[in-house]
Design a protein around this motif. Structure first.
Motif, PDB file in Angstrom:
ATOM      1  N   TRP A   1       6.951   3.712   0.376  1.00 57.15           N
ATOM      2  CA  TRP A   1       6.997   4.423   1.646  1.00 57.15           C
ATOM      3  C   TRP A   1       6.399   3.558   2.743  1.00 57.15           C
ATOM      4  O   TRP A   1       5.284   3.059   2.623  1.00 57.15           O
ATOM      5  CB  TRP A   1       6.215   5.721   1.497  1.00 57.15           C
ATOM      6  N   ASN A   2       7.114   3.385   3.827  1.00 53.82           N
ATOM      7  CA  ASN A   2       6.633   2.629   4.981  1.00 53.82           C
ATOM      8  C   ASN A   2       6.255   3.607   6.083  1.00 53.82           C
ATOM      9  O   ASN A   2       7.122   4.163   6.767  1.00 53.82           O
ATOM     10  CB  ASN A   2       7.704   1.652   5.473  1.00 53.82           C
ATOM     11  N   SER A   3       4.971   3.838   6.266  1.00 58.94           N
ATOM     12  CA  SER A   3       4.503   4.852   7.217  1.00 58.94           C
ATOM     13  C   SER A   3       4.777   4.474   8.669  1.00 58.94           C
ATOM     14  O   SER A   3       4.743   5.337   9.547  1.00 58.94           O
ATOM     15  CB  SER A   3       2.997   5.088   7.025  1.00 58.94           C
TER      16      SER A   3
ATOM     17  N   ALA B   1       7.615   3.169   9.801  1.00 66.05           N
ATOM     18  CA  ALA B   1       9.032   3.341  10.133  1.00 66.05           C
ATOM     19  C   ALA B   1       9.314   4.797  10.497  1.00 66.05           C
ATOM     20  O   ALA B   1       8.424   5.653  10.472  1.00 66.05           O
ATOM     21  CB  ALA B   1       9.899   2.892   8.973  1.00 66.05           C
ATOM     22  N   THR B   2      10.562   5.104  10.818  1.00 64.43           N
ATOM     23  CA  THR B   2      10.946   6.467  11.174  1.00 64.43           C
ATOM     24  C   THR B   2      12.160   6.918  10.353  1.00 64.43           C
ATOM     25  O   THR B   2      12.968   6.098   9.916  1.00 64.43           O
ATOM     26  CB  THR B   2      11.313   6.562  12.674  1.00 64.43           C
ATOM     27  N   GLY B   3      12.275   8.231  10.172  1.00 62.07           N
ATOM     28  CA  GLY B   3      13.426   8.790   9.464  1.00 62.07           C
ATOM     29  C   GLY B   3      13.551   8.283   8.040  1.00 62.07           C
ATOM     30  O   GLY B   3      12.569   8.003   7.356  1.00 62.07           O
ATOM     31  N   TRP B   4      14.802   8.132   7.619  1.00 60.82           N
ATOM     32  CA  TRP B   4      15.063   7.678   6.254  1.00 60.82           C
ATOM     33  C   TRP B   4      14.664   6.223   6.040  1.00 60.82           C
ATOM     34  O   TRP B   4      14.521   5.767   4.909  1.00 60.82           O
ATOM     35  CB  TRP B   4      16.535   7.859   5.920  1.00 60.82           C
ATOM     36  N   SER B   5      14.469   5.485   7.127  1.00 59.45           N
ATOM     37  CA  SER B   5      14.055   4.085   6.991  1.00 59.45           C
ATOM     38  C   SER B   5      12.615   3.965   6.517  1.00 59.45           C
ATOM     39  O   SER B   5      12.150   2.873   6.195  1.00 59.45           O
ATOM     40  CB  SER B   5      14.223   3.348   8.330  1.00 59.45           C
ATOM     41  N   LYS B   6      11.900   5.101   6.490  1.00 57.72           N
ATOM     42  CA  LYS B   6      10.544   5.092   5.937  1.00 57.72           C
ATOM     43  C   LYS B   6      10.562   4.712   4.454  1.00 57.72           C
ATOM     44  O   LYS B   6       9.610   4.121   3.937  1.00 57.72           O
ATOM     45  CB  LYS B   6       9.890   6.469   6.093  1.00 57.72           C
ATOM     46  N   VAL B   7      11.630   5.068   3.766  1.00 63.28           N
ATOM     47  CA  VAL B   7      11.747   4.754   2.335  1.00 63.28           C
ATOM     48  C   VAL B   7      12.232   3.318   2.169  1.00 63.28           C
ATOM     49  O   VAL B   7      13.259   2.930   2.731  1.00 63.28           O
ATOM     50  CB  VAL B   7      12.727   5.716   1.630  1.00 63.28           C
ATOM     51  N   ARG B   8      11.502   2.530   1.404  1.00 59.23           N
ATOM     52  CA  ARG B   8      11.929   1.160   1.112  1.00 59.23           C
ATOM     53  C   ARG B   8      12.891   1.213  -0.082  1.00 59.23           C
ATOM     54  O   ARG B   8      12.503   1.011  -1.229  1.00 59.23           O
ATOM     55  CB  ARG B   8      10.712   0.280   0.787  1.00 59.23           C
ATOM     56  N   TRP B   9      14.148   1.504   0.207  1.00 58.12           N
ATOM     57  CA  TRP B   9      15.139   1.775  -0.831  1.00 58.12           C
ATOM     58  C   TRP B   9      15.292   0.598  -1.803  1.00 58.12           C
ATOM     59  O   TRP B   9      15.473   0.803  -3.008  1.00 58.12           O
ATOM     60  CB  TRP B   9      16.489   2.089  -0.181  1.00 58.12           C
TER      61      TRP B   9
ATOM     62  N   PRO C   1       0.832  -1.214   0.000  1.00 57.60           N
ATOM     63  CA  PRO C   1       0.000   0.000   0.000  1.00 57.60           C
ATOM     64  C   PRO C   1       0.858   1.252   0.000  1.00 57.60           C
ATOM     65  O   PRO C   1       1.951   1.255   0.574  1.00 57.60           O
ATOM     66  CB  PRO C   1      -0.800  -0.128   1.309  1.00 57.60           C
ATOM     67  N   THR C   2       0.365   2.293  -0.650  1.00 49.86           N
ATOM     68  CA  THR C   2       0.991   3.628  -0.787  1.00 49.86           C
ATOM     69  C   THR C   2       2.161   3.641  -1.770  1.00 49.86           C
ATOM     70  O   THR C   2       2.783   4.681  -1.971  1.00 49.86           O
ATOM     71  CB  THR C   2       1.495   4.201   0.563  1.00 49.86           C
ATOM     72  N   GLU C   3       2.466   2.528  -2.409  1.00 48.72           N
ATOM     73  CA  GLU C   3       3.555   2.536  -3.389  1.00 48.72           C
ATOM     74  C   GLU C   3       3.123   3.248  -4.670  1.00 48.72           C
ATOM     75  O   GLU C   3       1.975   3.132  -5.116  1.00 48.72           O
ATOM     76  CB  GLU C   3       4.013   1.111  -3.701  1.00 48.72           C
ATOM     77  N   VAL C   4       4.058   3.958  -5.253  1.00 49.78           N
ATOM     78  CA  VAL C   4       3.831   4.677  -6.509  1.00 49.78           C
ATOM     79  C   VAL C   4       4.471   3.861  -7.633  1.00 49.78           C
ATOM     80  O   VAL C   4       5.665   3.547  -7.577  1.00 49.78           O
ATOM     81  CB  VAL C   4       4.443   6.092  -6.466  1.00 49.78           C
ATOM     82  N   LEU C   5       3.670   3.507  -8.643  1.00 49.53           N
ATOM     83  CA  LEU C   5       4.170   2.655  -9.717  1.00 49.53           C
ATOM     84  C   LEU C   5       3.860   3.237 -11.082  1.00 49.53           C
ATOM     85  O   LEU C   5       3.014   4.121 -11.237  1.00 49.53           O
ATOM     86  CB  LEU C   5       3.552   1.248  -9.624  1.00 49.53           C
TER      87      LEU C   5
END
Length: 237
Positions: A217-219, A221-229, A51-55
């Motif tokens: 985006w992982n809502s 998580a916190t900080g830069w770890s919110k981004v699923r790189w 969820p919330t991923e942009v594709l």
């Protein structure tokens, strides 16, 4: 000098108008025939799509759909926000036409399609099974809106009486359709509204093939770890 200055201003304005029109035309062309950016809101395709991923929705693979009404054309469709125009446009039907594509949809493809319940909403599921055109299909396994649209388009009369479906006044169980139908399923089987709920989806409802993840985006998580790189620019399969 005033005349020369006015001519320069007119040329500059004309140049900006041309740039604007070119940009708008480019956006419309890309959205209609090449690709579209989508945001997935449900959990039906977890873990393949979160969820919330942009594709990127790829419209080249299967061939883009020709617009069937003004509301299908990006930017132009803002005029259909006016209630009277929207009602008038909803009655329009320019017919179904798919432009040339690279290949046909295949089993296990992750495809995007129009929902049977709303022309404005798109769903993404995996193709579980394909029923090729000419295959007799149980009409009771189709959504009533889809079934009615296609039967009428084929030039037949359909009516519903109690639990029975009549096509040209004949109590009908199976019908030979002139287009392919798809059994669409979510990867998250226990949390997915799919063909098990609303029936098979016709080829004319298929919009395109889901492509790569642009942003994840992982809502929780916190900080830069919110981004699923590790998911960025990853092709979904």
């Amino acid at each position: 000098m005033k005349k020369e200055s006015r001519n320069i201003m007119l040329k500059t304005a004309r140049r900006y108008v041309m740039i604007f029109l070119f940009a708008v035309s480019g956006i419309i062309f890309c959205r209609l025939f090449l690709f579209e950016i989508c945001v997935v809101s449900s959990e039906s395709m977890v873990p393949t799509i979160n969820p919330t991923e942009v594709l990127v929705l790829n419209k080249i693979s299967y061939g883009a759909l020709r617009p069937q009404r003004w509301g299908d054309i990006p930017l132009v469709n803002v005029f259909t926000w006016i209630d009277s125009w929207r009602k008038s446009d909803s009655l329009s039907d320019w017919g179904y036409k798919r432009f040339f594509g690279i290949r046909e949809p295949m089993v296990n493809d992750i495809a995007v399609f129009k929902t049977p319940f709303s022309d404005e909403k798109l769903l993404v599921k995996r193709i579980h099974c394909i029923l090729k055109k000419g295959t007799p299909i149980d009409v009771y396994k189709l959504n009533k809106k889809i079934l009615t649209e296609i039967i009428v388009k084929d030039g037949h009369i359909i009516r519903y009486e109690g639990n029975c479906i009549y096509i040209d006044n004949r109590n009908t169980r199976f019908y030979h359709f002139c287009e392919d139908f798809y059994d669409m399923r979510g990867d998250n089987t226990n949390n997915s509204s799919d063909s098990r709920t609303f029936g098979y989806i016709p080829e004319s409802y298929i919009v395109g093939k889901m492509g790569a993840v642009l942003f994840s985006w992982n809502s929780e998580a916190t900080g830069w770890s919110k981004v699923r790189w590790k998911r960025l620019l990853r092709t979904v399969t």
